[in-house]
Design an enzyme around this catalytic site. Structure first.
Site, PDB file in Angstrom:
ATOM      1  N   LYS A  13       0.742  -1.192   0.413  1.00  0.00           N
ATOM      2  CA  LYS A  13       0.164  -0.192   0.178  1.00  0.00           C
ATOM      3  C   LYS A  13       0.854   1.241  -0.173  1.00  0.00           C
ATOM      4  CE  LYS A  13      -2.212  -1.401   3.667  1.00  0.00           C
ATOM      5  NZ  LYS A  13      -1.033  -2.269   3.657  1.00  0.00           N
ATOM      6  N   ARG A  88      -9.416   1.594   8.389  1.00  0.00           N
ATOM      7  CA  ARG A  88      -9.057  -0.150   8.691  1.00  0.00           C
ATOM      8  C   ARG A  88     -10.479  -1.006   9.366  1.00  0.00           C
ATOM      9  NH1 ARG A  88      -3.381   1.079   9.152  1.00  0.00           N
ATOM     10  NH2 ARG A  88      -2.231  -1.242   8.805  1.00  0.00           N
ATOM     11  N   ARG A 127      12.019  -5.882   4.685  1.00  0.00           N
ATOM     12  CA  ARG A 127      11.282  -4.670   4.094  1.00  0.00           C
ATOM     13  C   ARG A 127      12.597  -3.292   5.634  1.00  0.00           C
ATOM     14  NH1 ARG A 127       6.065  -1.853   5.287  1.00  0.00           N
ATOM     15  NH2 ARG A 127       5.476  -3.316   7.689  1.00  0.00           N
ATOM     16  N   ARG A 160      11.247  -2.817  11.268  1.00  0.00           N
ATOM     17  CA  ARG A 160      10.002  -1.886  12.297  1.00  0.00           C
ATOM     18  C   ARG A 160      10.429  -2.557  13.368  1.00  0.00           C
ATOM     19  NH1 ARG A 160       5.367   0.493   8.020  1.00  0.00           N
ATOM     20  NH2 ARG A 160       4.220  -1.155   9.661  1.00  0.00           N
ATOM     21  N   ARG A 171      -0.232  -9.400  13.246  1.00  0.00           N
ATOM     22  CA  ARG A 171      -1.342  -7.687  12.709  1.00  0.00           C
ATOM     23  C   ARG A 171      -2.079  -8.506  11.072  1.00  0.00           C
ATOM     24  NH1 ARG A 171       4.282  -5.281  10.595  1.00  0.00           N
ATOM     25  NH2 ARG A 171       2.595  -3.704   9.238  1.00  0.00           N
TER      26      ARG A 171
END
Ligand code: AP5
Ligand code: MG
Length: 214
Positions: A13, A88, A127, A160, A171
């Site tokens: 996203k 969300r 990531r 992260r 998540r």
């Protein structure tokens, strides 16, 4: 043009929203980025948000909705925006609808970037995020020129806190339970567009341009 990006954590996203914002010259509003900036600056909102984010849980709706509705009233949002990571939950979508309805506006496109759960876990492990400007990279799919250093601002890159494998799984569970129902919500409004997020980043972007118009 008012656009919402939907999709699981790590679906891409943020990657696509940044490109769309540049191409169509509209602001990219990411609630995750707003919370991370607040955490970095040690604000009260940041302290509250961090307790939820680190566990892979959603920040409560009441901490999110007013913040976004206020942001959308700023001058730069007059000609449109791209929302990344908001709404969300159904209550967030309803609160956005109510705020838009007051000014006679509505969402033009809800773009769902579809990636199966199996692909997500490996993407998240690779990531890396910049501690300075928040830019996102990937060790394999979007590497930096110099290892561990942000191409844009030269600051250090980190994994992260919420990208650790056990938090990613949480998540994903939260996504399926609380966020996926938005796909039906926007489908019923006739604005849902689906793209295959497993393709290369550039191919995903081409598919999105095909939807939004060049
Ligand atoms: P947020 O920051 O929004 O995280 P998220 O939705 O979990 O999504 P990510 O940012 O992790 O993934 P992305 O889809 O942007 O993927 P990206 O482009 O980086 O939210 C974080 C937390 O904040 C939430 O868990 C929650 O606690 C809280 N929060 C935020 N908004 C909230 C709200 N509205 N309500 C309540 N709580 C809220 O891509 C991922 C990786 O894959 C990157 O490394 C990228 O380089 C790579 N990649 C991207 N596309 C491709 C591709 N096509 N092929 C290969 N690799 C790719
Ligand atoms: Mg993101």
């Amino acid at each position: 043009m008012k656009i919402i990006m939907l999709g699981a954590p790590g679906a891409g996203k943020g990657t696509q929203a940044k490109k769309i914002a540049e191409k169509y010259q509209i602001p990219h509003i990411s609630t995750g980025d707003i919370f991370r900036a607040n955490i970095k600056n040690g604000t009260e909102l940041g302290k509250k948000a961090k307790t939820y984010m680190d566990q892979g849980l959603l920040v409560p709706d009441e901490l999110v909705c007013d913040l976004v509705v206020d942001r959308l009233q700023q001058e730069d949002c007059k000609k449109g925006y791209i929302l990344d990571g908001f709404p969300r939950t159904i209550p967030q979508a309803e609160s956005l609808d109510a705020a838009l309805c007051e000014i006679g506006a509505s969402i033009d496109y809800a773009i769902d970037v579809e990636v199966p759960d199996e692909n997500i876990v490996s993407r998240m492990g690779g990531r890396r995020a910049c501690v300075g400007c928040g830019a996102t990279y990937h060790l394999v799919y979007a590497p930096t020129k110099a290892e561990g250093i942000c191409d844009s601002c030269g600051a250090e890159l980190i994994l992260r806190d919420d990208d650790k494998p056990e938090t990613v799984q949480k998540r994903l569970d939260v996504y399926h339970e609380q966020t996926q129902p938005l796909i039906d919500f926007y489908s019923q409004k006739g604005v849902l567009k689906e793209v295959d997020g497993t393709m290369d980043m550039e191919d995903v972007f081409t598919a999105i341009i095909g939807i939004l118009g060049a």
